[in-house]
Design an enzyme around this catalytic site. Structure first.
Site, mmCIF file in Angstrom:
data_model
loop_
_atom_site.group_PDB
_atom_site.id
_atom_site.type_symbol
_atom_site.label_atom_id
_atom_site.label_comp_id
_atom_site.label_asym_id
_atom_site.label_seq_id
_atom_site.Cartn_x
_atom_site.Cartn_y
_atom_site.Cartn_z
ATOM 1 N N LYS A 13 0.853 -1.006 0.128
ATOM 2 C CA LYS A 13 -0.019 -0.070 -0.071
ATOM 3 C C LYS A 13 0.765 1.269 -0.246
ATOM 4 O O LYS A 13 2.190 1.186 0.354
ATOM 5 C CB LYS A 13 -0.888 -0.197 1.132
ATOM 6 C CG LYS A 13 0.000 0.051 2.633
ATOM 7 C CD LYS A 13 -0.860 -0.683 3.632
ATOM 8 C CE LYS A 13 -0.003 -0.463 5.111
ATOM 9 N NZ LYS A 13 -0.953 -0.865 6.157
ATOM 10 N N TYR A 232 16.275 30.617 6.876
ATOM 11 C CA TYR A 232 14.854 31.230 7.209
ATOM 12 C C TYR A 232 14.844 31.218 8.856
ATOM 13 O O TYR A 232 15.157 30.371 9.513
ATOM 14 C CB TYR A 232 13.502 30.465 6.869
ATOM 15 C CG TYR A 232 13.250 30.357 5.319
ATOM 16 C CD1 TYR A 232 13.051 31.551 4.596
ATOM 17 C CD2 TYR A 232 13.154 29.422 4.548
ATOM 18 C CE1 TYR A 232 12.681 31.839 3.480
ATOM 19 C CE2 TYR A 232 13.075 29.393 3.112
ATOM 20 C CZ TYR A 232 12.844 30.691 2.804
ATOM 21 O OH TYR A 232 12.363 30.753 1.414
#
Ligand SMILES: *Cc1c(COP(=O)(O)O)cnc(C)c1O
Length: 339
Positions: A13, A232
């Site tokens: 999956k 940042y």
């Protein structure tokens, strides 16, 4: 072989935990494949995979049943409503079913008290093929000292005692840590991709080798002065004059934005710490211990030589999410196993 003699339903999956659904299914010699949705199952059938495919969550609505019958999908039945859907269905051929019991996960599964009645109804249901199986899912098998797995095991055994049908309980943690949970079918996921399911051990301790290596290159090396902030927010300041390397990968590629300063990357075979915030396309690395670093040097973010569990732990997450989060823009390269 972690579970000798047992049949294997390989969990593929979520794009085979980020490794590519059909690519992995074609490479694996499993007795069956386990997926979460009809879409994933149909993708496998379209790719020519003809092994049994198990829908771990069964059908979401009755409309999906004819497709399951046509493509010979094996469906989990975890809810009384799904029993009703099967009783009402008129299908071109019978579907194979595994009853999913809630043994303690308390997510999906029939209550232990109602499971046997559901079993009898499905046995008499014309849409259901003979040979109904039993499954359940372990909630805490990754905690080796926790006896919840033994409680779940007991519930599962009590519900299925004396009833016919193949049984399946173990995920990777069950396979590696709890042999008494193996039964007829095991359902490995994360271990197939070479990562450990346990909170307290690395894949290498389980004799697993990572399948995915996530790497990029150094695209800048810059000398910064003591006190200069990086990236940042300027969250990291140089404690002295030092060289900063910039590697071309960030959260836009699936690297976790929450990885803090100090999270290791691998550069020329040795670890270097990430510094400053992870940005979309880049991370910055402290090169004080790497005077040999040159532009275009390979930077491994996880995989060969740097277990993904290390990064997961540093970033406060689990290896499963990291493997699943590599984004579409990252180039995939398949390297044949050397055996
Ligand atoms: C995903 C899944 C597995 C595989 O789990 P791992 O921890 O990756 O081994 C097994 N069974 C069910 C029902 C699952 O949803």
């Amino acid at each position: 072989m972690a579970a000798p003699g047992r049949q294997v339903a390989a969990a593929v999956k979520a794009e085979a935990y980020g490794h590519g659904l059909t690519r992995v299914a074609q490479a694996l010699d499993a007795d069956a494949f386990a997926v979460a949705s009809l879409e994933e199952a149909l993708t496998l059938r379209e790719a020519g995979i003809d092994r049994p495919i198990l829908l771990l969550e069964g059908v979401f609505e009755a409309m999906e049943l004819p497709l399951c019958a046509r493509h010979d999908l094996l469906i989990a039945v975890h809810h009384p409503e799904q029993v009703v859907m099967l009783e009402r269905a008129r299908l071109e051929r019978r579907v194979r079913v595994w009853l999913k019991i809630d043994s303690g996960m308390h997510r999906l599964g029939l209550e232990a008290e109602t499971a046997q009645a559901a079993f009898q109804r499905l046995r008499n249901c014309p849409a259901v093929a003979p040979g109904i199986g039993w499954m359940s899912h372990l909630a805490r098998a990754d905690e080796r000292d926790c006896d919840y797995t033994l409680q779940q095991l007991q519930t599962f055994e009590t519900v299925t005692a004396g009833l016919p049908g193949e049984r399946s309980l173990a995920n990777s943690a069950g396979i590696l840590g709890w042999p008494q949970t193996h039964f007829d079918w095991v359902r490995p996921g994360i271990m197939l991709y070479g990562a450990s399911p346990f909170v307290d051990s690395l894949a290498t301790a389980e004799d697993l080798r990572p399948v995915m290596t996530f790497h990029t290159r150094l695209i800048s090396i810059k000398r910064l002065r003591k006190g200069e902030p990086i990236g940042y927010g300027g969250t990291w300041r140089c404690p002295e004059d030092l060289d900063v390397g910039v590697a071309a990968a960030g959260y836009g590629d699936g690297y976790p934005r929450h990885a803090p300063s100090g999270t290791p990357v691998l550069l020329n075979g040795r670890e270097a710490p990430l510094i400053g915030r992870v940005s979309m396309d880049m991370i910055t690395v402290d090169l004080r211990e790497h005077p040999e670093a040159r532009l275009a040097d390979r930077v491994t973010l996880w995989g060969d030589g740097l277990p993904v569990e290390r990064i997961a732990q540093a970033a406060g997450t689990i290896s499963y999410t990291l493997l699943c989060s590599i984004t579409a823009r990252v180039r995939r390269e398949v390297i044949p196993a050397d055996g």
